[in-house]
Design a protein around this motif. Structure first.
Motif, PDB file in Angstrom:
ATOM      1  N   UNK A  79       0.831  -1.209   0.000  1.00 43.29           N
ATOM      2  CA  UNK A  79       0.000   0.000   0.000  1.00 43.29           C
ATOM      3  C   UNK A  79       0.867   1.261   0.000  1.00 43.29           C
ATOM      4  N   UNK A  80       0.367   2.236  -0.691  1.00 41.03           N
ATOM      5  CA  UNK A  80       1.034   3.529  -0.791  1.00 41.03           C
ATOM      6  C   UNK A  80       1.178   4.154   0.598  1.00 41.03           C
ATOM      7  N   UNK A  81       2.369   4.624   0.910  1.00 42.31           N
ATOM      8  CA  UNK A  81       2.737   5.323   2.150  1.00 42.31           C
ATOM      9  C   UNK A  81       2.746   4.434   3.392  1.00 42.31           C
ATOM     10  N   UNK A  82       2.506   3.139   3.243  1.00 42.38           N
ATOM     11  CA  UNK A  82       2.456   2.302   4.446  1.00 42.38           C
ATOM     12  C   UNK A  82       3.858   1.961   4.949  1.00 42.38           C
ATOM     13  N   UNK A  83       4.067   2.187   6.222  1.00 47.19           N
ATOM     14  CA  UNK A  83       5.287   1.760   6.915  1.00 47.19           C
ATOM     15  C   UNK A  83       4.862   1.221   8.271  1.00 47.19           C
ATOM     16  N   UNK A  84       5.303   0.045   8.571  1.00 50.50           N
ATOM     17  CA  UNK A  84       4.981  -0.589   9.840  1.00 50.50           C
ATOM     18  C   UNK A  84       5.547   0.225  11.001  1.00 50.50           C
ATOM     19  N   UNK A  89       6.827  -0.891  13.625  1.00 47.07           N
ATOM     20  CA  UNK A  89       8.077  -1.562  14.008  1.00 47.07           C
ATOM     21  C   UNK A  89       9.226  -1.140  13.096  1.00 47.07           C
ATOM     22  N   UNK A  90       8.957  -1.005  11.811  1.00 47.79           N
ATOM     23  CA  UNK A  90       9.970  -0.585  10.843  1.00 47.79           C
ATOM     24  C   UNK A  90      10.360   0.868  11.091  1.00 47.79           C
ATOM     25  N   UNK A  91       9.385   1.703  11.381  1.00 47.79           N
ATOM     26  CA  UNK A  91       9.663   3.116  11.640  1.00 47.79           C
ATOM     27  C   UNK A  91      10.586   3.265  12.844  1.00 47.79           C
ATOM     28  N   UNK A  92      10.409   2.415  13.848  1.00 50.21           N
ATOM     29  CA  UNK A  92      11.277   2.504  15.027  1.00 50.21           C
ATOM     30  C   UNK A  92      12.719   2.102  14.695  1.00 50.21           C
ATOM     31  N   UNK A  93      12.904   1.214  13.712  1.00 53.06           N
ATOM     32  CA  UNK A  93      14.253   0.792  13.308  1.00 53.06           C
ATOM     33  C   UNK A  93      14.898   1.766  12.328  1.00 53.06           C
ATOM     34  N   UNK A  94      14.094   2.299  11.430  1.00 54.43           N
ATOM     35  CA  UNK A  94      14.587   3.195  10.380  1.00 54.43           C
ATOM     36  C   UNK A  94      13.541   4.285  10.173  1.00 54.43           C
ATOM     37  N   UNK A  95      13.675   5.402  10.887  1.00 57.24           N
ATOM     38  CA  UNK A  95      12.631   6.431  10.843  1.00 57.24           C
ATOM     39  C   UNK A  95      12.457   7.100   9.480  1.00 57.24           C
ATOM     40  N   UNK A  96      13.514   7.146   8.676  1.00 58.19           N
ATOM     41  CA  UNK A  96      13.377   7.764   7.356  1.00 58.19           C
ATOM     42  C   UNK A  96      12.754   6.767   6.390  1.00 58.19           C
ATOM     43  N   UNK A  97      12.134   7.252   5.371  1.00 59.55           N
ATOM     44  CA  UNK A  97      11.471   6.408   4.387  1.00 59.55           C
ATOM     45  C   UNK A  97      10.090   6.966   4.107  1.00 59.55           C
ATOM     46  N   UNK A  98       9.579   6.617   2.929  1.00 63.53           N
ATOM     47  CA  UNK A  98       8.296   7.182   2.517  1.00 63.53           C
ATOM     48  C   UNK A  98       7.171   6.162   2.444  1.00 63.53           C
ATOM     49  N   UNK A  99       7.517   4.879   2.438  1.00 62.32           N
ATOM     50  CA  UNK A  99       6.479   3.875   2.249  1.00 62.32           C
ATOM     51  C   UNK A  99       5.994   3.814   0.813  1.00 62.32           C
ATOM     52  N   UNK A 100       6.837   4.227  -0.122  1.00 59.34           N
ATOM     53  CA  UNK A 100       6.443   4.234  -1.534  1.00 59.34           C
ATOM     54  C   UNK A 100       7.146   3.172  -2.371  1.00 59.34           C
ATOM     55  N   UNK A 101       8.274   2.672  -1.899  1.00 61.12           N
ATOM     56  CA  UNK A 101       9.105   1.772  -2.708  1.00 61.12           C
ATOM     57  C   UNK A 101       8.383   0.529  -3.190  1.00 61.12           C
ATOM     58  N   UNK A 102       7.707  -0.176  -2.295  1.00 58.55           N
ATOM     59  CA  UNK A 102       7.036  -1.409  -2.707  1.00 58.55           C
ATOM     60  C   UNK A 102       5.766  -1.128  -3.508  1.00 58.55           C
ATOM     61  N   UNK A 103       5.098  -0.013  -3.228  1.00 62.51           N
ATOM     62  CA  UNK A 103       3.943   0.394  -4.029  1.00 62.51           C
ATOM     63  C   UNK A 103       4.376   0.630  -5.489  1.00 62.51           C
ATOM     64  N   UNK A 104       5.454   1.365  -5.651  1.00 59.08           N
ATOM     65  CA  UNK A 104       5.979   1.654  -6.995  1.00 59.08           C
ATOM     66  C   UNK A 104       6.486   0.372  -7.652  1.00 59.08           C
ATOM     67  N   UNK A 105       7.209  -0.453  -6.882  1.00 57.10           N
ATOM     68  CA  UNK A 105       7.745  -1.706  -7.422  1.00 57.10           C
ATOM     69  C   UNK A 105       6.629  -2.600  -7.954  1.00 57.10           C
ATOM     70  N   UNK A 106       5.552  -2.710  -7.203  1.00 58.31           N
ATOM     71  CA  UNK A 106       4.414  -3.537  -7.637  1.00 58.31           C
ATOM     72  C   UNK A 106       3.834  -3.004  -8.949  1.00 58.31           C
ATOM     73  N   UNK A 107       3.687  -1.694  -9.043  1.00 63.70           N
ATOM     74  CA  UNK A 107       3.150  -1.099 -10.269  1.00 63.70           C
ATOM     75  C   UNK A 107       4.063  -1.372 -11.463  1.00 63.70           C
ATOM     76  N   UNK A 108       5.364  -1.248 -11.264  1.00 63.46           N
ATOM     77  CA  UNK A 108       6.326  -1.487 -12.352  1.00 63.46           C
ATOM     78  C   UNK A 108       6.252  -2.936 -12.820  1.00 63.46           C
TER      79      UNK A 108
END
Length: 170
Positions: free
Chosen positions: A117-122, A124-143
């Motif tokens: 899903x667009x912008x989704x970040x767990x 738990x993941x945010x606590x490990x790596x606060x930076x990120x947009x939650x867009x990578x897998x959304x874009x990857x799936x579309x590609x």
């Protein structure tokens, strides 16, 4: 900004691929080489096992490389301790299959349904790596889907994740 532009194009169905004959094995090797310093800093080893005779594919090499980079980057980023990432490329007459297996933190059951899903970040993941947009897998799936393939994953929380995608052989 590039990711936001990609999302806008995906959402408006203006996402255009520029397919040409490309060597997916080379794309994977290039991604491994480019991410190797990051992997070493995270005490993570990357291993490639590519079957002989992987054919050239008619793909948008830049976009498929973006998918490979995203999957490998996530595998490195969310690995734990001494990490190991195993990338495999296999073929049959209909498609080439890429898999990327890590021994990282895994994906929880509640996060599995949201991961593309667009912008989704767990949380738990945010606590490990606060930076990120939650867009990578959304874009990857579309590609991958726009390229005629399929993308999916298997994961056990605390044990690791395997991401897979296929690309058609033409």
């Amino acid at each position: 900004v590039k990711n936001l532009l990609d999302v806008s194009r995906i959402d408006e169905d203006r996402f255009i691929l520029k397919p040409e004959k490309s060597d997916v094995v080379k794309l994977v090797k290039d991604a491994i080489e480019e991410l190797n310093t990051f992997a070493q800093a995270k005490n993570t080893e990357m291993v490639l096992d590519a079957e002989e005779g992987i054919p050239l594919l008619t793909i948008d090499a830049i976009k498929i490389k973006q998918v490979i980079d995203n999957i490998l980057y996530n595998a490195i980023r969310y690995n734990k301790g001494k990490g190991r990432i195993e990338i495999t490329l296999k073929k049959n007459e209909d498609y080439v299959l890429l898999s990327c297996k890590d021994n990282g933190i895994g994906i929880s059951e509640e996060d599995k349904k949201m991961i593309f899903n667009k912008y989704y970040r767990s949380p738990r993941v945010i606590s490990l790596a606060p930076d990120g947009t939650g867009l990578g897998l959304y874009i990857s799936k579309a590609i991958i889907e726009k390229s005629g393939g399929t993308i999916w994953f298997e994961s056990l929380e605390g044990k690791g994740t395997i991401f897979y995608f296929t690309l058609p052989v033409q």
